[in-house]
Enzyme design. Structure first.
Site, PDB file in Angstrom:
ATOM      1  N   ASP A 185       0.784  -1.226   0.053  1.00 56.08           N
ATOM      2  CA  ASP A 185      -0.132   0.179  -0.234  1.00 56.08           C
ATOM      3  C   ASP A 185       0.960   1.252   0.026  1.00 56.08           C
ATOM      4  OD1 ASP A 185      -2.438  -1.197  -0.019  1.00 56.08           O
ATOM      5  OD2 ASP A 185      -2.234  -1.679   2.291  1.00 56.08           O
TER       6      ASP A 185
ATOM      7  N   ASP B 141      -4.734  -3.335   4.966  1.00 56.81           N
ATOM      8  CA  ASP B 141      -5.283  -2.789   6.438  1.00 56.81           C
ATOM      9  C   ASP B 141      -6.757  -2.853   6.345  1.00 56.81           C
ATOM     10  OD1 ASP B 141      -5.711  -0.881   4.445  1.00 56.81           O
ATOM     11  OD2 ASP B 141      -4.383   0.567   5.274  1.00 56.81           O
TER      12      ASP B 141
ATOM     13  N   ASP C 221      -9.451  -6.106   2.028  1.00 58.11           N
ATOM     14  CA  ASP C 221      -8.013  -6.705   1.924  1.00 58.11           C
ATOM     15  C   ASP C 221      -7.724  -8.106   2.257  1.00 58.11           C
ATOM     16  OD1 ASP C 221      -7.098  -4.235   0.338  1.00 58.11           O
ATOM     17  OD2 ASP C 221      -6.396  -3.410   2.446  1.00 58.11           O
TER      18      ASP C 221
END
Length: 1036
Positions: free
Chosen positions: A452, A754, A758
């Site tokens: 990310d 997070d 996901d």
């Protein structure tokens, strides 16, 4: 050997099949101590029993609705269950029994809840305010009456249990019997105390082996217990003493007011107080995948379930073992964790070597017996037998058993556990919590990291840096109090801006300790809220003036958040929306001008606003738009519109790149690990950050998620090797990318995540990395490693330790196999030539301790060094025992066998030994030389390929302690324990000669490492455009 290992001892790192687990268990043989060897192996029978209990619970939960109807009818007929209030509860100031409180939630007893006047009535009976929460000084009383939020855990094994397990070694038990017989026969023939020395020496050596083994295993168990406790610890948001604060799930008490949002795990049983669009996933308990909507009509929340949507508050009613989840966890934890691929593979290596060792032990025993009988026959004494002959035969048997002790490398699989425990403890101090043992291994093979952007590559400390409003761009400086913005726009526009900030948010301004105001929310929400407060807005005033009708929380698919409010003084409704700038702009057909009037948006104006958005994004700002829409009537309560909005502003939020990230990315690329950024942000923002971090190169590809998902499998296969940035991605895009990388490109993939959405990608990846700060409990539960500080540098550190674990185990295997080969060949050859073994039972047991437990401590706990990140990843399905290792093993074994054989056969002549004790001096010298060969070979094993084996030796304090302890105890055995170990003190010349013979193995290692070994050539070019690094012997 590798072919045999892959056939019988090959398991997947994640979610191995039961067939594979059962196959390797069936293939294992030659186990000296099953209780110790398989202590860290999953109990498949208990796991199956736990699964049966889970299914049984799910069936009972599925039938719960029928029970509710029955109970409701029964109680409505006047048969309400009655609980007498105990004196203990009454004296504590409470008005409801713990069991009654627990039964209301577990049986979804809505009538019982109404009987207690709902959640407000329960709060009164629990002496708690639904606004201020419990008083901190009353927590001990609540815990004594209603219990603590902990499951009943199996008591930890005491140290003496580990001593008992170490004593379960079959070969040690046989040697103890031999020692006892030796003492009895020795005293009878040689008298007291001379006759007891040989047997007592064996007993003392067995005691030393058992104690060292037990201490090592006990320390490991304590490390795993601490890590397991940390894995189960969840941070919960509660209100106590009128202040919002974070507490551990273990500290939660009945009466606590818990704040829940998307992805959280419900930490205890409770009653819903208030919230918006609140739904939970009860599949962990019921097996049903459909989310359950929680509201005033169905207010019951069960521990262990996950929040799937919305946000809300709950009143805790039951904790710990009074919850169904608490009782379930006790049984589910009994199956144990899956063994790692390395543990399984080394069980296979131990099995193969054990079979060879057994064959050599039997052959050695037969040869010694044959020579003994032949000698008796030649001297015509075949019919004359004495007690000394019996002792001689017993000694031969003890030597053969001792060969088996040394030959079966029981410590190989346990060395993996030792290395993993050490690495996990170190990673914990470096802000990485390893949830699954195998992840530590697999991370060493990672060839790709999909990361990310927000919070991982950036600091996650966001601040509004620019705003476009009323056709003008205004920069917000750090010391600005908002006056420039206030003076640039009308009061009407200013009020609408504040409304959109304070109404359409999931953040809250709460009173913290010492009456300090804190903002609770995501970093993006916090940045916008801080901006609103900077402008002089008041959160509570805006929240109280407007009634919220409906909330649609932000999620990573829609990439927007909406709220519907009722305007004060009229029946008019207003919808506020904010989110990804392109998506919100597309929903708008008007914008607000400087006078606060909504004007039509032309295509040209949209293009200008898009240019503003791109301008913000190119400066690495995170962009989002604020919009509103006035509505009339109540017909729109069920859903919020997706068009017809009026654009208020475009906000640019600054989120700087973390210090050290660029260097960490560079380290990854040097290690052959491709770094790909997968983010939901604007593509220009993503590209700017990626370029700053060194992820996006000139020939790299940046693509949006919508373009990626529209590609065919063949197009994806051609595109992925160049892909370095994916922007505006949805969770499904990340999952697709991971699947393609693993299944098509055959990469070992690590993925960060997070959010709740996901979870599929984290589950699918070889290594799932969840964020500890920004991550939801759902993401953490599906991850293998939790990055506690959300920092990319920590991810790279996990990769370093993963590689260190793998290399350390290879070092230990090389060292132990060398000792195995030398010990087996030396004993067998000497038995054939001279009819005696070169080392006594006590001496062999000491050598076994050096190579097994102490060797594992020294080599399996070495910290990582920088050179580990300058070689290619290990890769899938590579040979664990490499050709380079075989070269080192064979070379060192030949040197040691030749030197020790020459000493055994012609040592007296070489050393010029004479006198009655020459044989004993020679045997002591051979024993001493053999031990020092192992000490220096242990140093050689510190680096399998490079010549400089002393690099970083002072950084490994465990290695130094083991080396010093081994040498010190060797001196004590030779100089002071000769009566028990069959040794005599040596002169300084012989001590120096022993050390030099051992040290010569360092020179031998240099010569061996110059011998080229054929290695599999890497591909001409790595798929990301970086040239592969040299690997193998050329690194020497």
């Amino acid at each position: 050997m590798e072919k045999y290992l892959r056939k019988n001892f090959d398991v997947e790192p994640k979610r191995p099949s039961n067939e594979a687990l059962e196959r390797w268990r069936a293939a294992v043989s030659m186990v000296k101590n099953p209780r110790r060897r398989f202590r860290m192996v999953a109990d498949l029978a208990k796991r199956a029993e736990a699964e049966r209990k889970r299914r049984k619970l799910q069936v009972s939960m599925a039938n719960l609705s029928l029970c509710i109807i029955f109970v409701s009818e029964k109680r409505s007929a006047g048969k309400q269950a009655h609980y007498n209030l105990s004196k203990e509860v009454r004296d504590a100031g409470f008005g409801i029994e713990p069991d009654e409180l627990a039964s209301i939630v577990q049986s979804h007893d809505i009538k019982g809840l109404e009987h207690h006047e709902g959640v407000q009535g329960l709060a009164r009976e629990l002496s708690v305010s639904l606004v201020d929460g419990v008083a901190a000084n009353g927590i001990p009383v609540r815990q004594s009456i209603y219990g603590c939020n902990r499951c009943v855990e199996k008591p930890s094994k005491s140290f003496w249990m580990f001593v008992w397990e170490a004593l379960q070694d079959l070969t040690l038990e046989i040697l103890m019997v031999c020692a006892a017989i030796s003492i009895g026969v020795g005293i009878a023939t040689e008298g007291w105390p001379q006759g007891m020395y040989d047997g007592l020496g064996i007993m003392l050596c067995i005691f030393l082996v058992v104690m060292v083994t037990a201490i090592s295993d006990y320390k490991q168990s304590l490390q795993f217990k601490d890590l397991d406790k940390e894995k189960k610890n969840i941070v919960v948001h509660v209100t106590r003493d009128g202040c919002r604060q974070k507490v551990s799930i273990y500290d939660l008490v009945v009466g606590d007011i818990v704040h829940l949002s998307i992805g959280d795990q419900v930490p205890a049983d409770g009653i819903f107080i208030s919230g918006y669009s609140f739904s939970v996933d009860e599949s962990s308990l019921s097996g049903e995948s459909e989310p359950v909507n929680i509201n005033q009509e169905r207010p019951f929340l069960l521990s262990g379930t996950k929040v799937q949507d919305g946000s809300g508050k709950m009143l805790v009613t039951s904790v710990g073992m009074r919850t169904e989840w608490g009782r379930l966890m006790v049984t589910l934890s009994e199956g144990g964790e899956d063994e790692t691929p390395l543990q399984v593979k080394l069980n296979g290596v131990a099995t193969v070597i054990g079979k060879i060792g057994l064959a050599f032990a039997v052959l050695t025993f037969l040869v010694l017996i044959a020579r003994f009988l032949v000698e008796k026959a030649l001297h015509n004494k075949i019919t004359n037998w004495s007690a000394s002959d019996g002792m001689e035969l017993l000694n031969y048997f003890a030597i053969s058993v001792t060969i088996l002790v040394v030959a079966v490398p029981e410590g190989l699989p346990l060395a993996v556990t030792l290395s993993l425990a050490f690495a996990m403890k170190k990673l914990m101090s470096d802000k990485a919590l390893v949830r699954h043992l195998s992840a530590c291994e697999t991370m060493g093979s990672a060839s790709c990291i999909c990361t990310d952007k927000t919070g991982t590559l950036t600091t996650n400390h966001m601040v509004v840096n620019k705003i476009w409003i009323c056709q003008k761009t205004i920069e917000i400086s750090s010391g600005d109090n908002g006056d420039m913005l206030k003076n640039s726009i009308s009061e009407t526009v200013f009020n609408i801006l504040l409304q959109s900030i304070f109404k359409n948010t999931s953040a809250e301004v709460v009173k913290g300790k010492e009456a300090k105001k804190n903002i609770i929310g995501t970093p993006t929400e916090t940045a916008i809220m801080e901006f609103g407060l900077l402008l002089g807005g008041d959160f509570n005033t805006h929240r109280d003036d407007y009634k919220i009708i409906r909330v649609e929380p932000f999620n990573s698919v829609k990439k927007k958040m909406s709220v519907l409010v009722s305007l004060p003084g009229s029946g008019q409704l207003r919808a506020f929306c904010k989110g990804a700038s392109e998506i919100i702009l597309e929903m708008c057909d008007k914008t607000i001008n400087a006078d606060g009037e909504a004007i039509r948006l032309s295509e040209e104006q949209k293009k200008d606003i898009t240019d503003v958005i791109n301008c913000f994004a190119c400066k690495a700002l995170r962009t989002l738009c604020l919009a509103f829409k006035d509505m009339e009537g109540a017909s729109n309560l069920d859903s919020l519109p997706d068009d017809g909005y009026t654009l208020i502003a475009v906000i640019g939020i600054k989120d700087p790149v973390r210090p050290g990230v660029k260097e960490a990315v560079k380290t990854c690329l040097a290690a052959g690990i491709t770094v790909r950024m997968v983010t939901g942000d604007n593509i220009n923002t993503a590209k700017a950050i990626a370029e700053e971090c060194g992820i996006l190169t000139e020939d790299g590809l940046a693509i949006e998620g919508s373009d990626f998902r529209s590609k065919s499998p063949q197009e994806m296969k051609e595109l992925i090797p160049k892909l370095q940035v994916m922007a505006r991605s949805q969770p499904l895009d990340k999952h697709t990318l991971v699947t393609q990388l693993r299944n098509v490109m055959k990469e070992v993939v690590a993925v960060t995540g997070d959010g709740t959405n996901d979870a599929p990608a984290l589950h699918e990846a070889d290594i799932g990395l969840a964020m500890g700060i920004a991550g939801t409990e759902v993401a953490k539960e599906n991850a293998d490693v939790i990055i506690m500080d959300d920092n990319f540098k920590t991810i790279v550190n996990v990769a370093r330790w993963g590689r260190a674990v793998y290399i350390n185990i290879q070092k230990f295997v090389q060292f132990q196999l060398t000792v195995n080969v030398v010990a087996l060949m030396l004993n067998f050859i000497c038995a054939c030539i001279s009819g005696t073994a070169p080392l006594t039972t006590v001496q062999m047991l000491w050598v076994n301790l050096i190579m097994d437990t102490l060797g594992a401590l020294a080599l399996a706990t070495e910290p990582p060094h920088d050179a580990l990140m300058k070689r290619l990843p290990i890769g899938r399905n590579v040979n664990f025992i490499t050709r380079t290792m075989w070269r080192n093993i064979i070379g060192q074994s030949i040197y040691q066998i030749l030197v020790l054989l020459i000493l055994k056969l012609d040592g007296k002549w070489f050393l010029k030994l004479t006198g009655s004790d020459a044989d004993l001096i020679l045997d002591t010298f051979i024993f001493n030389s053999f031990v020092f060969c192992q000490v220096f070979n242990e140093i050689n094993s510190r680096d399998i390929e490079k010549i400089n084996v002393f690099r970083g030796i002072f950084d490994s304090w465990v290695f130094l302690i083991v080396m010093v302890s081994t040498v010190a105890f060797q001196i004590i055995i030779v100089e002071f324990l000769g009566t028990f170990a069959n040794t005599v003190p040596l002169s300084w010349e012989l001590w120096l000669a022993s050390v030099l013979i051992g040290a010569a193995s360092l020179i031998v290692a240099v010569i061996i490492k110059c011998i080229p070994v054929e290695t599999t050539k890497p591909p001409a070019q790595h798929h990301d455009g970086y040239e592969p690094l040299p690997s193998g012997p050329e690194l020497a």
